[in-house]
Design an enzyme around this catalytic site. Structure first.
Site, PDB file in Angstrom:
ATOM      1  N   HIS A 107      -3.610 -10.315   3.255  1.00 57.73           N
ATOM      2  CA  HIS A 107      -4.852 -10.005   2.484  1.00 57.73           C
ATOM      3  C   HIS A 107      -5.680 -11.091   2.693  1.00 57.73           C
ATOM      4  CE1 HIS A 107      -2.195  -7.317  -0.030  1.00 57.73           C
ATOM      5  NE2 HIS A 107      -3.371  -6.975  -0.451  1.00 57.73           N
ATOM      6  N   GLY A 108      -5.408 -12.216   3.575  1.00 56.30           N
ATOM      7  CA  GLY A 108      -6.358 -13.358   3.909  1.00 56.30           C
ATOM      8  C   GLY A 108      -7.832 -12.964   4.551  1.00 56.30           C
TER       9      GLY A 108
END
Length: 181
Positions: A107-108
């Site tokens: 999800h970075g």
């Protein structure tokens, strides 16, 4: 084995995916780089599975000038909070503006959308970000690791061996002209 003489920034906050911080950290330091944890605030941050890491520098006080590369661990809570922190967004964007390698997993990539640096780029992420990335102009692919002009991306902790190897490789290569904000 690649030997790095680089300073690598890790940008994260509470709720990070533990292995997505610790595994790349170990990979770059084992290759000879120094690692610095940058967070919006606090003396330490805690991963979703309980790993506690000391914060070295606040994002408001950090500058990309002091580092050769950036790593963005995932974790839903971590990534969601970082994309709401303007100093963190600005810091991430500056790494691209300075053509420096950036590694991002899971999800970075949300912060990269906020930073406006994914348009025209090919990358992967946790599958739930596919639409977000495509809407921001990226080409999303479902692959273990993707490298696009110094931008290294992977999907999940299962991809960490390939991700770590490519992050170390891209840092060793240095700046990439195609890595732009």
């Amino acid at each position: 084995m690649t030997t790095l003489r680089s300073r690598v920034a890790f940008l994260a906050t509470d709720g990070f995916e533990d292995s997505e911080l610790t595994s790349p950290w170990e990979a770059v330091t084992a290759a000879g780089a120094s690692a610095t944890l940058i967070a919006p605030d606090g003396a330490e941050i805690t991963g979703k599975n309980g790993h506690v890491q000391s914060v070295d520098l606040r994002s408001a006080d950090a500058t990309a000038d002091d580092f050769e590369a950036l790593v963005l661990p995932g974790g839903v809570v971590n990534a969601d909070h970082l994309r709401m922190d303007q100093p963190s967004i600005d810091l991430a964007r500056t790494f691209f503006a300075q053509h420096k390698p950036v590694g991002v997993i899971c999800h970075g990539a949300w912060i990269l959308i906020e930073a406006g640096v994914v348009d025209g780029r090919t990358l992967t992420s946790y599958p739930s970000l596919k639409t977000d990335l495509r809407n921001a102009g990226a080409t999303w692919v479902d692959e273990e690791v993707v490298v696009d002009q110094g931008l290294v991306s992977s999907r999940t902790p299962d991809d960490l061996p390939a991700f770590n190897a490519k992050v170390v490789e891209e840092i060793a290569e240095g700046e990439h002209a195609g890595q732009t904000a």
